[in-house]
Design an enzyme around this catalytic site. Structure first.
Site, mmCIF file in Angstrom:
data_model
loop_
_atom_site.group_PDB
_atom_site.id
_atom_site.type_symbol
_atom_site.label_atom_id
_atom_site.label_comp_id
_atom_site.label_asym_id
_atom_site.label_seq_id
_atom_site.Cartn_x
_atom_site.Cartn_y
_atom_site.Cartn_z
ATOM 1 C CE LYS A 117 -1.050 -0.491 4.978
ATOM 2 N NZ LYS A 117 -0.449 -1.846 5.127
ATOM 3 C CG HIS A 136 -0.977 -5.659 11.699
ATOM 4 N ND1 HIS A 136 0.241 -5.275 12.211
ATOM 5 C CD2 HIS A 136 -1.023 -5.166 10.441
ATOM 6 C CE1 HIS A 136 0.888 -4.563 11.310
ATOM 7 N NE2 HIS A 136 0.153 -4.489 10.218
ATOM 8 C CG ASN A 147 0.213 3.672 7.906
ATOM 9 O OD1 ASN A 147 0.335 4.008 9.072
ATOM 10 N ND2 ASN A 147 0.682 2.524 7.440
#
Length: 429
Positions: free
Chosen positions: A119, A188, A142
């Site tokens: 990403k 995660h 981010n």
């Protein structure tokens, strides 16, 4: 900075005062809000100006309009989530504040990019293509500067946001004009109640979209393909562009976009820019001139005909696999703080590995895993691995740092690890 008129007269608590937290405090204050801020680090608290300092866990939240938390705050285990819920106060992030501010900004569009891997590169690539095309654009989320810290774009601008699952979890009203999902692989999972919950977080990016807004989804994995099906079944088939895996394309004109993973990143960026109305000539120019991102398949040097590639950002086996597919003869440096004890996702690229060099906490286990398939050395440290690989590599081969691990056993983060790799390469000269 970016502010919303609707914040005026409201009360917010901000938990976490790293750069995005400070930007959030400043934006809320500029918008006329009353802010109570807190961080466990006294130095960060000292950097705050204009806000009341108090721990939101120690005060009555009932009269607050929201608690703004850093994406690094684990909502599944931190007590702030339960306390805010008991007080009936929403827990939000800075991306949700940006979404609230959109009504006060000049006419614009937003591209949101998510996915387990790729990403950052795709976000930077879309941003670069838009710049090449002369479209006013900002990059945030981010990556880069906090979005609220930046100056609003003029009319016709495009905000390009990299969105982690944590940021999506803290967002409820972000209606992206173009939403991109690259892939979903296990990562995660300490923050979620299983893999399905992690995938559902990614799916929310599309649930927040209005009909008629573009949805671009890589369908190379089952969870992403299911999300594409959900978008279609919601009556949005006309909005949907699916990026299939394994598409053959000529990447020779894009020096910073090598390997099959970057083929997917490029296809997603092309689709996003086409949805924004960018012409093909500008897209082609942007792809050719893109210089890549630090620590993501970044060429940091060549010594005696051997290229040295920094892919320190590859912190899980799934993100390493495409790097191994990008070069025919590789001296592979891997290891660090492991996220698991197998490398099965990398196995399709094992045939490209001339020799492996393991480092860090994962070194002994990874050496054991790889030994049946390739020559392997337990180098221990990154410096030793670089020296060993350089001594064995032949002209035309590649020394690739693609660790499949977090960095925290030997480095502060993946960026420090990448910089140490570049220094070790420079020391070879």
């Amino acid at each position: 900075m970016i502010v919303a008129g609707g914040w005026s007269g409201r009360r917010y608590a901000v938990l976490g005062l790293a750069r995005s937290g400070i930007a959030t405090v400043d934006a809320l204050l500029a918008g006329g809000a009353s802010v109570t801020a807190w961080d466990s680090d006294p130095a960060r608290r000292d950097a705050v100006s204009g806000a009341t300092l108090a721990d939101p866990l120690e005060i009555d939240l009932a009269r607050f309009d929201g608690v703004i938390v850093s994406p690094g705050v684990p909502l599944n285990s931190h007590p702030i989530a339960a306390k805010a819920a008991a007080a009936g106060v929403p827990v939000l992030g800075d991306i949700e504040l940006f979404a609230q501010a959109r009504a006060d900004l000049p006419p614009h569009r937003v591209v949101g990019i998510t996915g387990t891997n790729g990403k950052s590169t795709t976000t930077a690539l879309i941003h670069h293509i838009l710049q090449t095309a002369g479209v006013p654009t900002l990059m945030g989320g981010n990556i880069g500067l906090p979005i609220l810290e930046q100056q609003p774009l003029a009319a016709g601008g495009v905000y390009v946001l990299e969105l982690s699952s944590y940021q999506i979890d803290l967002t409820t009203t972000l209606d992206c004009d173009v939403a991109v999902l690259l892939n979903i692989t296990p990562d995660h999972l300490d923050r979620y109640d299983g893999f399905d919950a992690y995938a559902a977080s990614k799916a929310r990016l599309f649930a927040m979209q209005s009909a008629g807004h573009a949805a671009i989804i890589g369908i190379g994995d089952t969870p992403s393909a299911l999300i594409a099906r959900q978008v279609a079944q919601a009556g949005r088939s006309a909005d949907l562009t699916k990026i299939a895996p394994g598409v053959c394309m000529d990447q020779s004109r894009w020096p910073s976009l090598q390997g099959p993973h970057n083929a997917q990143n490029a296809l997603a960026a092309i689709a996003a820019c086409e949805a924004l109305g960018v012409d093909n000539a500008a897209i082609d120019a942007g792809l050719a001139s893109f210089s890549g991102l630090p620590h993501r398949m970044q060429r940091v040097g060549e010594v005696n005909g051997v290229a040295f590639i920094d892919d320190s950002k590859a912190t899980n086996p799934e993100s390493v696999a495409p790097a191994l597919a990008a070069f025919p003869r590789i001296h592979w440096i891997l290891g660090g703080k492991p996220k698991g004890d197998d490398l099965d996702a990398c196995r399709p690229g094992f045939g490209h590995v001339v020799r492996a060099y393991t480092i860090g906490e994962a070194g002994p286990r990874f050496a054991e895993v790889l030994a049946p398939d390739m020559p392997v050395e337990e180098a221990g440290t990154l410096d030793a691995a670089v020296r060993a690989a350089a001594a064995r590599a032949k002209p035309g081969e590649v020394v690739l740092l693609s660790p499949a691990c977090a960095s925290f056993d030997q480095f502060s983060d993946y960026a420090e690890r990448g910089r140490a790799f570049a220094r070790a390469v420079e020391d070879l000269r």
